[in-house]
Design a protein around this motif. Structure first.
Motif, PDB file in Angstrom:
ATOM      1  N   CYS A 228      54.363 -22.331  11.916  1.00 29.02           N
ATOM      2  CA  CYS A 228      53.687 -23.032  10.777  1.00 29.02           C
ATOM      3  C   CYS A 228      53.857 -24.649  10.413  1.00 29.02           C
ATOM      4  N   ASN A 229      54.404 -25.118  11.568  1.00 32.44           N
ATOM      5  CA  ASN A 229      54.410 -26.628  11.607  1.00 32.44           C
ATOM      6  C   ASN A 229      53.299 -27.370  10.810  1.00 32.44           C
ATOM      7  N   THR A 230      52.327 -27.300  11.434  1.00 34.97           N
ATOM      8  CA  THR A 230      50.911 -27.898  11.208  1.00 34.97           C
ATOM      9  C   THR A 230      50.728 -27.611   9.801  1.00 34.97           C
ATOM     10  N   GLN A 231      50.621 -26.133   9.251  1.00 34.63           N
ATOM     11  CA  GLN A 231      50.373 -25.748   7.732  1.00 34.63           C
ATOM     12  C   GLN A 231      51.400 -26.759   7.021  1.00 34.63           C
TER      13      GLN A 231
ATOM     14  N   MET B  93      60.181 -25.509  -0.126  1.00 36.49           N
ATOM     15  CA  MET B  93      59.807 -24.872  -1.229  1.00 36.49           C
ATOM     16  C   MET B  93      58.352 -24.205  -0.821  1.00 36.49           C
ATOM     17  N   GLN B  94      57.942 -24.467   0.148  1.00 35.03           N
ATOM     18  CA  GLN B  94      56.571 -23.680   0.540  1.00 35.03           C
ATOM     19  C   GLN B  94      56.830 -22.525   0.895  1.00 35.03           C
ATOM     20  N   PRO B  95      57.754 -21.985   1.866  1.00 33.87           N
ATOM     21  CA  PRO B  95      57.696 -20.427   2.308  1.00 33.87           C
ATOM     22  C   PRO B  95      57.957 -19.712   1.142  1.00 33.87           C
ATOM     23  N   GLU B  96      58.652 -19.851   0.077  1.00 31.86           N
ATOM     24  CA  GLU B  96      58.890 -19.198  -0.908  1.00 31.86           C
ATOM     25  C   GLU B  96      57.872 -19.326  -1.991  1.00 31.86           C
ATOM     26  N   GLY B  97      57.283 -20.532  -2.174  1.00 31.44           N
ATOM     27  CA  GLY B  97      56.588 -20.724  -3.361  1.00 31.44           C
ATOM     28  C   GLY B  97      54.854 -19.971  -3.070  1.00 31.44           C
ATOM     29  N   ASN B  98      55.170 -19.544  -1.690  1.00 34.76           N
ATOM     30  CA  ASN B  98      53.925 -18.691  -1.156  1.00 34.76           C
ATOM     31  C   ASN B  98      53.963 -17.340  -1.923  1.00 34.76           C
ATOM     32  N   TRP B  99      54.901 -17.011  -2.352  1.00 28.20           N
ATOM     33  CA  TRP B  99      55.146 -15.759  -3.103  1.00 28.20           C
ATOM     34  C   TRP B  99      55.572 -15.713  -4.859  1.00 28.20           C
ATOM     35  N   LEU B 100      55.264 -16.966  -5.228  1.00 24.13           N
ATOM     36  CA  LEU B 100      55.463 -17.007  -6.791  1.00 24.13           C
ATOM     37  C   LEU B 100      54.310 -16.388  -7.601  1.00 24.13           C
ATOM     38  N   THR B 101      53.089 -16.402  -7.012  1.00 21.35           N
ATOM     39  CA  THR B 101      52.137 -15.828  -7.914  1.00 21.35           C
ATOM     40  C   THR B 101      52.232 -14.270  -7.602  1.00 21.35           C
ATOM     41  N   ARG B 102      52.692 -13.848  -6.399  1.00 19.98           N
ATOM     42  CA  ARG B 102      52.623 -12.347  -6.268  1.00 19.98           C
ATOM     43  C   ARG B 102      54.034 -11.805  -6.339  1.00 19.98           C
ATOM     44  N   ALA B 103      54.827 -12.485  -7.054  1.00 20.30           N
ATOM     45  CA  ALA B 103      56.192 -11.796  -7.357  1.00 20.30           C
ATOM     46  C   ALA B 103      56.117 -10.464  -7.957  1.00 20.30           C
TER      47      ALA B 103
ATOM     48  N   TRP C 165      67.416 -21.220  22.797  1.00 23.84           N
ATOM     49  CA  TRP C 165      67.346 -22.673  22.525  1.00 23.84           C
ATOM     50  C   TRP C 165      65.931 -23.486  22.884  1.00 23.84           C
ATOM     51  N   SER C 166      65.443 -22.663  23.840  1.00 27.71           N
ATOM     52  CA  SER C 166      64.080 -23.310  24.130  1.00 27.71           C
ATOM     53  C   SER C 166      63.029 -23.328  22.728  1.00 27.71           C
ATOM     54  N   GLU C 167      63.322 -22.165  22.058  1.00 25.79           N
ATOM     55  CA  GLU C 167      62.355 -21.951  20.627  1.00 25.79           C
ATOM     56  C   GLU C 167      62.751 -22.846  19.792  1.00 25.79           C
ATOM     57  N   LEU C 168      64.237 -23.223  19.440  1.00 26.49           N
ATOM     58  CA  LEU C 168      64.605 -24.358  18.652  1.00 26.49           C
ATOM     59  C   LEU C 168      63.773 -25.641  19.200  1.00 26.49           C
ATOM     60  N   MET C 169      63.978 -25.933  20.374  1.00 30.98           N
ATOM     61  CA  MET C 169      63.397 -27.105  20.993  1.00 30.98           C
ATOM     62  C   MET C 169      61.671 -27.279  20.540  1.00 30.98           C
ATOM     63  N   ARG C 170      61.242 -26.195  20.818  1.00 29.76           N
ATOM     64  CA  ARG C 170      59.789 -26.040  20.653  1.00 29.76           C
ATOM     65  C   ARG C 170      59.434 -26.143  19.250  1.00 29.76           C
ATOM     66  N   VAL C 171      60.399 -25.531  18.192  1.00 32.23           N
ATOM     67  CA  VAL C 171      59.897 -25.606  16.928  1.00 32.23           C
ATOM     68  C   VAL C 171      60.214 -26.904  16.366  1.00 32.23           C
ATOM     69  N   ILE C 172      61.247 -27.614  16.798  1.00 30.09           N
ATOM     70  CA  ILE C 172      61.753 -28.967  16.468  1.00 30.09           C
ATOM     71  C   ILE C 172      60.729 -29.956  16.826  1.00 30.09           C
ATOM     72  N   LYS C 173      59.773 -29.896  17.974  1.00 29.02           N
ATOM     73  CA  LYS C 173      58.784 -30.732  18.508  1.00 29.02           C
ATOM     74  C   LYS C 173      57.642 -30.452  17.935  1.00 29.02           C
TER      75      LYS C 173
ATOM     76  N   SER D  65      64.196 -26.847  11.038  1.00 26.70           N
ATOM     77  CA  SER D  65      63.107 -25.678  11.860  1.00 26.70           C
ATOM     78  C   SER D  65      62.960 -24.493  10.984  1.00 26.70           C
ATOM     79  N   ILE D  66      63.931 -24.024  10.231  1.00 22.96           N
ATOM     80  CA  ILE D  66      63.736 -22.806   9.691  1.00 22.96           C
ATOM     81  C   ILE D  66      62.576 -22.640   8.757  1.00 22.96           C
ATOM     82  N   PHE D  67      62.079 -23.805   8.379  1.00 23.01           N
ATOM     83  CA  PHE D  67      61.032 -23.623   7.360  1.00 23.01           C
ATOM     84  C   PHE D  67      59.541 -23.576   8.061  1.00 23.01           C
ATOM     85  N   ASN D  68      59.646 -23.376   9.334  1.00 28.45           N
ATOM     86  CA  ASN D  68      58.306 -23.386  10.265  1.00 28.45           C
ATOM     87  C   ASN D  68      58.148 -21.887  10.597  1.00 28.45           C
ATOM     88  N   TYR D  69      58.855 -21.131   9.852  1.00 26.73           N
ATOM     89  CA  TYR D  69      58.423 -19.531  10.128  1.00 26.73           C
ATOM     90  C   TYR D  69      57.750 -18.862   8.903  1.00 26.73           C
ATOM     91  N   PRO D  70      56.775 -17.838   8.904  1.00 28.26           N
ATOM     92  CA  PRO D  70      56.110 -17.325   7.672  1.00 28.26           C
ATOM     93  C   PRO D  70      56.783 -16.576   6.933  1.00 28.26           C
TER      94      PRO D  70
END
Ligand code: 3HC
Length: 310
Positions: A276-279, A48-58, A263-271, A108-113
């Motif tokens: 955006c993982n921290t955020q 819900m976060q990635p898209e929620g980011n655009w709710l007020t700016r639709a 696949w190294s990117e997937l492993m990095r993001v999963i880890k 993993s997909i939800f860790n992209y901006p």
């Protein structure tokens, strides 16, 4: 383990019937379902976060109403899935703690901006499109509550994908700058969408057992291929180029050949090392802590109601 119970469990699975909460099941079957359903539920809520980011700016009231409905659906999907997980003897507050403390994961997909509103369309088209490929087979999962939750989720998911595609079609009929926004978003989301299906089958420790227990009905690579075959014609119709120079139709396979995701990117993001993982976890933690008073008030009200009505 009582042999008759094991026999009955295996007979139900073999007969393509359903295991229900009160049925005996191997501890490992229960554990892998808790693992997958919890992760699935966490993905819906974090998603819900990635898209929620655009709710007020639709860009229009119509787009805002559609996005609000989609974000609300995702919350509901999380609810169905936490409820399904609880039939296995875990509690949603325990699962939330594990998510916030990093002991359980989400997709993993939800860790992209989400950089602009074209991303909202591409998420609907590609991310929810991939979700549909992954979730439709789960309607035939051997565990009853999970399979039944998926039926409702899949109906709503098709609205999510269609609204995203329609949003992109509108932009593609707009200005040159809007068309460039769509192409840029496709370039950023295509490979992470393919990674949603998990590592290649040869590197998937859970697939064999999940297939044997009929939790998974197809392997990661089979579903990834199905998604590519479904999406390439849609990209052509939209007028965008998928960022894969190895994409080409393979006549004898009757499918599209495509390049290897990183696949190294997937492993990095999963880890935890994605953009955006921290955020994402910080926002989830803040919502949980700031919302504690709502949970306490609801529990106090429920206690009072119980006292009043006995
Ligand atoms: N993101 C995060 N973790 C992933 C991953 C991904 N894209 N792909 C694989 N993993 C993890 C797995 O969880 C597993 O780790 P674990 O054993 O600690 O749980 C490990 O990497 C190895 O992968 P496997 O293929 O062996 O694991 P699975 O058999 O569980 O397959 C899966 C992974 C295909 C994601 C499967 O768990 C699944 O089908 N889950 C249910 C669907 C789901 O969660 N979809 C995610 C998107 S949510 C969504 O679609 C919302 C929609 O509204 C957009």
């Amino acid at each position: 383990q009582v042999p008759e119970l094991v026999e009955r469990f295996e007979a139900v699975i073999a007969a393509e019937q359903r295991i229900e909460p009160r049925d005996w099941m191997p501890d490992a079957y229960r554990a892998t379902l808790v693992r997958q359903i919890a992760q699935h539920a966490h993905s819906e809520i974090i998603g819900m976060q990635p898209e929620g980011n655009w709710l007020t700016r639709a860009p229009s009231l119509r787009r805002k109403a559609i996005l609000l409905a989609k974000a609300q659906d995702e919350a509901g999907h999380g609810l169905y899935l936490y409820a399904a997980a609880e039939t296995l003897g875990v509690d949603r507050s325990e699962l939330t703690e594990k998510l916030i403390s990093g002991r359980q994961k989400y997709s993993s997909i939800f860790n992209y901006p989400t950089l602009n509103f074209a991303d909202v369309g591409v998420i609907g088209w590609l991310v929810d499109g991939a979700a549909i490929c992954n979730q439709v087979p789960l309607c035939r999962c051997s565990y009853g509550p999970y399979a039944r939750a998926m039926v409702r989720v899949c109906k709503e998911e098709s609205f999510h994908q269609r609204q995203g595609y329609e949003l992109l079609m509108t932009l593609m009929h707009g200005t040159e700058a809007q068309r460039a926004m769509v192409q840029d978003a496709v370039d950023r989301w295509w490979w992470p969408s393919l990674m949603m299906f998990g590592p290649p089958d040869g590197d998937s420790p859970n697939t064999a057992q999940s297939m044997a227990w009929r939790i998974k009905r197809h392997t990661n690579d089979e579903l990834r291929q199905r998604f590519v075959d479904m999406t390439v014609p849609q990209a052509e119709h939209l007028g965008v180029t998928l960022p894969d120079p190895e994409l080409r139709w393979n006549e004898e396979r009757g499918s599209w050949d495509f390049g290897e995701p990183d696949w190294s990117e997937l492993m990095r993001v999963i880890k935890g090392d994605g953009p955006c993982n921290t955020q994402r976890i910080e926002v989830r933690r803040a919502a949980h802590e700031d919302g504690a008073w709502v949970r306490e008030a609801a529990a106090a009200y429920a206690r009072k109601e119980k006292e009043r009505h006995g």
